[in-house]
Design an enzyme around this catalytic site. Structure first.
Site, PDB file in Angstrom:
ATOM      1  N   ASN C 110      12.726  16.751  22.133  1.00  0.00           N
ATOM      2  CA  ASN C 110      12.569  15.567  21.278  1.00  0.00           C
ATOM      3  C   ASN C 110      11.899  14.420  22.029  1.00  0.00           C
ATOM      4  O   ASN C 110      11.062  13.713  21.474  1.00  0.00           O
ATOM      5  CB  ASN C 110      13.933  15.080  20.768  1.00  0.00           C
ATOM      6  N   THR C 155     -14.675  -7.158 -15.759  1.00  0.00           N
ATOM      7  CA  THR C 155     -13.234  -6.939 -15.903  1.00  0.00           C
ATOM      8  C   THR C 155     -13.097  -5.868 -16.972  1.00  0.00           C
ATOM      9  O   THR C 155     -13.959  -5.770 -17.856  1.00  0.00           O
ATOM     10  CB  THR C 155     -12.470  -8.204 -16.332  1.00  0.00           C
ATOM     11  N   HIS C 156     -12.055  -5.060 -16.886  1.00  0.00           N
ATOM     12  CA  HIS C 156     -11.921  -3.913 -17.798  1.00  0.00           C
ATOM     13  C   HIS C 156     -13.185  -3.056 -17.734  1.00  0.00           C
ATOM     14  O   HIS C 156     -13.510  -2.381 -18.705  1.00  0.00           O
ATOM     15  CB  HIS C 156     -11.697  -4.367 -19.247  1.00  0.00           C
ATOM     16  N   SER C 278     -27.323  20.137  -5.842  1.00  0.00           N
ATOM     17  CA  SER C 278     -26.647  21.126  -6.659  1.00  0.00           C
ATOM     18  C   SER C 278     -27.269  22.473  -6.391  1.00  0.00           C
ATOM     19  O   SER C 278     -28.457  22.561  -6.070  1.00  0.00           O
ATOM     20  CB  SER C 278     -26.830  20.745  -8.132  1.00  0.00           C
ATOM     21  N   LYS C 284     -30.677  17.044  -8.753  1.00  0.00           N
ATOM     22  CA  LYS C 284     -29.466  16.274  -8.442  1.00  0.00           C
ATOM     23  C   LYS C 284     -29.454  15.680  -7.032  1.00  0.00           C
ATOM     24  O   LYS C 284     -29.813  16.332  -6.070  1.00  0.00           O
ATOM     25  CB  LYS C 284     -28.222  17.166  -8.618  1.00  0.00           C
ATOM     26  N   GLU C 291     -17.433  10.387  -3.631  1.00  0.00           N
ATOM     27  CA  GLU C 291     -16.416  11.111  -4.404  1.00  0.00           C
ATOM     28  C   GLU C 291     -15.280  11.576  -3.493  1.00  0.00           C
ATOM     29  O   GLU C 291     -14.116  11.569  -3.886  1.00  0.00           O
ATOM     30  CB  GLU C 291     -17.051  12.302  -5.110  1.00  0.00           C
ATOM     31  N   TYR C 318      18.612  14.779  15.215  1.00  0.00           N
ATOM     32  CA  TYR C 318      17.442  15.618  15.009  1.00  0.00           C
ATOM     33  C   TYR C 318      17.705  16.735  14.000  1.00  0.00           C
ATOM     34  O   TYR C 318      18.751  17.371  14.005  1.00  0.00           O
ATOM     35  CB  TYR C 318      16.994  16.254  16.333  1.00  0.00           C
ATOM     36  N   GLN C 323       9.627  18.593  11.965  1.00  0.00           N
ATOM     37  CA  GLN C 323       8.382  19.266  12.318  1.00  0.00           C
ATOM     38  C   GLN C 323       7.331  19.102  11.221  1.00  0.00           C
ATOM     39  O   GLN C 323       6.139  18.951  11.502  1.00  0.00           O
ATOM     40  CB  GLN C 323       8.677  20.751  12.537  1.00  0.00           C
TER      41      GLN C 323
END
Lengths: 456, 456, 456, 456
Positions: C110, C155-156, C278, C284, C291, C318, C323
């Protein structure tokens, strides 16, 4: 050969490292399945006239070799390969020639990964069902052997009422049957062919989606091409949810066993080969396997969370985010299978100490029995309850066996009705086994032998 | 009257506030169901001779009145009542006399809450299925109306390929069918009678568990008495998982609609009565409903997490922790029902702007079509891909209709196959409706009229 | 050599596989740190007379070699080694002899893992702070360059009010300063020496905990030996929480950039070397890095959840469960560092299109300005609001620059006050840099060179 | 009066129910704080000449009355009111006249809710710190009283080594100090004035943000107006994370106490007024408070998850989703405060049974001591370990006191060093108390008396 989408510029090295991530390692588990899907796609392309039969035969032949090599761990994917799909198209092009450059007609990598994940996932669910069924049977066997061994039933962890080892162990078997039902539902959502969905919107080619579904032994075609892609992550999440429920069941069992094997209780004893030691304390025999069953339940929940976090509020159509649903899915199913095996090893080898179990019966455990005796004498339950509650000192030693024998309602210590649970386990297993055989027959016919798809 | 377990000492006020928590408010939703379960228990006690028929009749009569009053919101539970179970036993004792003090014979509050949660949960799932089916049909109707309206299909949120409004809307209908399957599974786990499990270990009384199951219209008896109690939280978690998947579907739809209704895209327009304004900006019409569909998906996931966190690694047998599985369950199913209604209102009233949708088609969207034309001319796909990728400037304006018409594979824009989705919706609805009618018939026979159990 | 706790029986192979899990791989990242901790322990043992100076010198020398080999990736840990601690004790024993068998005096594994995790974690937090500071500065630089470029504030997600690129980019710099504060707090909890806590209860030996703390450059001794062990997982969770907040900030930035780089808006353009393609659509250029910033935020949240799920309601002392707090911790900090780098690369290389940004200003964006003009003319705000809201057609084209110039309050477009943010970044960096230099000096003195502890 | 944004159409009733949700009830907790923020805003508007001094005085006077009424629970918010902000503006307009229609000049509801949440949150964190400090002191007191009472230290829940009650209880005090540090960090992020940020982009009015900050006793102005709005949810999440860590600490304590109060161990006894009973088992005294401490930790984690799920990957600028960050925040801080009180009541009233604690010492607990004796005799630790491990039968009864006395290193049983923990608690309390007094003085000066902002 570089990326499939190579158009003359290099991806920034940092971005590449970030975007590839662990994918090249994870794809190793999916490579065989990807090759199987590719074989089906090639065969279908020939049937609609996009490939010649010779081209298709050559591609299928090479796909078989890739699958076999992959299953044997002989195919490498390097970080710069981007992913396993690229490795497959490259190898097909290198070994089969021009036809390799046609394999991607009418499909996208989405088709490949979706097909691979479903072939893998379906097999993994069947493995999970196998292991869950085996553990349930093991629990029922031990419940039957110790059906009449009395055990203090606990609520709030405190001694509560007379019960039996049979009730305790069989309760877990029944919990597992519930989990098996969830796995079965996950299998149904998985067992649909995604092929033909392409990048999310199909292609303007007359491909035959039913044929690829049939060749891969899928129960049906997953219909709407956008729905197929939007289900990425979701089908995995449903599967991981089912695994999570398995783990929740096992975590409860682990908690019970850790407590029951304390020297202060001594109800069960774990064989030493299931326990590990301490580096500093010479006497320790620690129930590490049980503790890790508990923590792996925590971990699987986190993986389930990861997948759902990834897909929540994502726009429709493919998004790169889906890549990060892969690892939690693969890890969770592997963990589930291993955890079920560990639980079974533990259940089948632990020793139950009937003597210590009997010692646990203090007079208070019979308080409800005492109240109900007064009820039998005509007192109302609430009055009897109050009498006993305020005269606990009158409770004496009792024989738990008699109390257990009085429990005659179905599902109680005196009437465990193990047969119904056993039947339920078998019913699920048989019905899934039927579907599994059909799927295997299809794959064998496509790939030439009983390929182990999932390297579990 | 104080606590059911009153034995002459007072619970610390702070602990009482902490332990009762929101329970007394939450139990209001469950009180009617609790009264129904109590009626069944009373009837059964008479059948095995523990109560006289007169006692049972009186108790059942009062349970009917409690259920009716509760459904009408006329029964109060105060924090010091501890819970709804206490309210029921007290009222039975006050109005029926001694028999009231016998109602608790052979049961514990666990039986009561479990029965109430399952009666409520079963009804809630049927309501969820109803709403999900209605939304799926609404989506299919609009998909059919706009089947031929072209729409740029997106991947990575970027314009990708020709697609149609039909593909887009029908994909959500199919997603909902998957969710309905999950709800069906949750219903199966819910639709089992817990009565007779008592504190977790049954009782030494010859009670008839099949009879109570039948009286409550449950599909079966939940067998092992400890398994019944260990399933507390778990059955709710499975239900909330299903609701979570519904919400994940709706969150994706919300994300699409928020984007598609931006003035820069203008694909759809939300009617103003679905939008709210700003306190400072006079021009704003905000898609608040959609934003909250998205955030409620986030919230429901947190509720699912709460239940699983509560039950993970709990020892077997009843633990007080289970109380905290109640609120997330009740809130999640209510949220799911309301969210499905909001989504349906939105889908059925939004306007689709075919003109703006067509404007979205830039030449690049046809790049795959162009590559596949070269494939039709004999080039391999990979070579055609590379040619187009390096000659994007050669792409010209095209008619999306032609591209869509070329998509003939099942599930694509040219062959939506809506009928299969419609059939799937109906198949699930019919099968559940059958079960629901049986259950209702049983409850009507027990309680005297078609009681609305779940106040949803 | 077998396990450290070898006592003549073999661990079941299945249990071994389950319990070792990924640990042997993960420990590779911690091996150098473990060797550093071992060197400090050896030196301290000599100072209290448990080792001779010669023994300590030999052990420290070998620990240095292990650390160097480990940092260079030259030390292997096999599954059967159980963990890295075993590898170190074995190598010390093999190469140094009897003294190696004394290294574990007064410590447990430990101590080793706790010291390694804290040395690693402290360095990792400093790396995170470095990268967060660099990104914040990069954002501030670009905010300054484009301070006067108008941008529609949303906004929104809907166009709302005039704003500027400066406001937008600087808002993220300020968000990162908040995250840096959280990282600083995590560093404080990490920067305490665990050595001497042993298995959770210390040892009956007169070891000098202050000395090891000093040798390892820790700011203090973590006092109570049980608290030290109970903090396992918790300190990691606090660190991962801080990383999660970094990722939440980056996920918002990613969402903005994905939207703003759509062709329909075109506010920013990502350089092609940050975009991937792609396999099917030749045109693309996908913002994969962005992302994945979004999905990694989802993933890191799951890792945070895993750690907390593991430690919640664990008994004190412990437990093997700890782990499973290791992998989510290590993965999360690595992910955070890489994500910050990716975000910086993106921010510094993206192009801002002032022309497209100006095109986004439709008359409605000035509705609030129009209302406030009426307010300046004496009307109440609420009346002015209502007038404009019902006369939106009267709004005409306006110059956003004028509107921005009117924003003079601190923190608005006309008065960004970037200097205060810059100062805040520097203040945190300087204060942490001071602590880091002290720690490095201590480690250099112990290990002989500026060892890279954390392989990040 | 209808909505603030009323423009002549009605919001759909279903959407209204969905969007308002629980908000109208939750806003009750925030109404007083909202009125305080409004008073500061009015005063500032006068200072920059937008309001006359008479108008400002009238508005401030009415805000004081609203705050007092709200704190006394005398202000109602109905679902159709939409929210508390509307209630305030309406009442100001009704009672003060035209000036009421000017109160919203230069602000948006975002300013109101942000100011209210921060005023509430700041006060709540100070309450949490108060309770955490009190519990820590209570633990230290009891640790001191029982410092010399031996207790078997456990690892893997199994008996491991000699330890003491002092070590055990003080470990929790130290854990709480860590949690207090996290609360302090949350307070710093909270203690910044959001006023002037408006809808996210400020306003073209010369408002004085420093003045409102000063009037509300905030430590600083939160600079960038978009950063202010982007921090919505995030500041709450940081606070809830801190509460979650408090709860994780308490859940561990609860687990220990549930176990230690089992009759089989009997280390501690809970007073009966902290225990509740069973409705069926007359003898039961259940540790419900402890079980609910455990489950509330699970629940708070779910609330933390909810907030982070809501804000993850949200676009910048205000989004309606933020509304759903409100309930988990309010509930979590209330739960945290109550839980700390329950833990303190438990800790201060439980009885520690020194006799049962001593009985727990079996010979094996001294195995490490025996090995270290051999080490003192010159054997290497590893050899001594192996000898003892294979000769456990030689271990005899021992006196734990002697073993404890040998633990002289700081933080061990023989040298608890409670003073350092006590000092740490006080240091944090004093520094926060200073900030709290300043803030209170500012609020008193604004509102006329020592208003209780947070109804906790």
């Amino acid at each position: 050969m570089g990326k499939l989408w190579d158009k003359g510029y290099e991806l920034d090295e940092l971005i590449e490292r970030f975007t590839v991530g662990e994918d090249y390692r994870l794809d190793r588990s999916l490579l065989a399945a990807d090759a199987v899907g590719s074989a089906a796609h090639a065969k279908m392309l020939a049937s609609v006239g996009i490939l010649s039969d010779e081209e298709a035969d050559a591609l299928v032949g090479e796909c078989r070799r890739i699958a076999r090599d992959a299953a044997a761990g002989r195919v490498e994917i390097a970080p710069q390969d981007e992913d396993g799909h690229t490795v497959i198209e490259r190898r097909l092009t290198e070994r089969v020639g021009e036809a390799g450059k046609r394999i991607h007609t009418g499909r996208s990598r989405n088709d490949q990964i979706l097909a691979a994940l479903r072939l893998y996932g379906r097999e993994a669910i069947w493995r999970l069902l196998e292991e869950a069924g085996a553990l349930a049977r093991s629990l029922l066997d031990r419940a039957e052997q110790s059906a009449s061994v009395p055990m203090v039933g606990r609520t709030h962890l405190q001694p509560a009422m007379p019960s039996s080892v049979g009730v305790w162990l069989a309760s877990y078997a029944e919990g597992l049957v519930d989990d098996m039902l969830l796995l079965t539902t996950a299998r149904m959502l998985t067992d649909r062919s995604p092929l033909g969905a392409a990048a999310s919107y199909g292609t303007p080619l007359p491909i035959d989606r039913s044929m690829t579904a049939r060749l891969l032994g899928f129960a049906s075609v997953h219909n709407n091409v956008l729905a197929v892609n939007n289900a990425r992550g979701k089908v995995e999440a449903v599967t991981v949810d089912a695994v999570e429920h398995v783990m929740l069941t096992l975590s409860k069992l682990a908690t019970d066993l850790i407590l029951f094997s304390l020297p202060e209780l001594g109800y069960v004893q774990l064989p030493e080969e299931l326990c590990s030691g301490s580096s500093i304390m010479p006497q320790k025999r620690n129930p590490d396997g049980l503790e890790l069953l508990r923590s792996r339940a925590a971990t699987v929940s986190g993986w389930s969370t990861q997948i759902k976090n990834v897909i929540r509020a994502l726009p429709s159509g493919y998004n790169r985010d889906y890549q990060d649903a892969k690892e939690p899915f693969l890890r969770a199913v592997e963990t589930g299978i291993l955890a079920l095996q560990v639980a079974r090893r533990t259940v089948s080898s632990m020793e139950i100490d009937a003597g210590r179990l009997r010692e646990g019966f203090r007079p208070e455990v019979f308080a409800t029995d005492a109240a109900l005796e007064r009820v039998r004498g005509g007192e109302t339950f609430r009055d009897a309850y109050r009498y006993v509650a305020t005269h606990l000192e009158e409770l004496g030693e009792r024989n738990p066996d008699a109390s257990l024998a009085d429990r005659t309602a179905v599902g109680t210590a005196g009437n465990l009705n193990l047969e119904s649970t056993r039947n339920e386990v078998e019913r699920i297993e048989k019905s899934e086994e039927r579907r599994r055989s059909e799927a295997r027959a299809a794959l064998r016919s496509l790939m030439g032998d009983d390929l182990r798809l999932a390297l579990l």
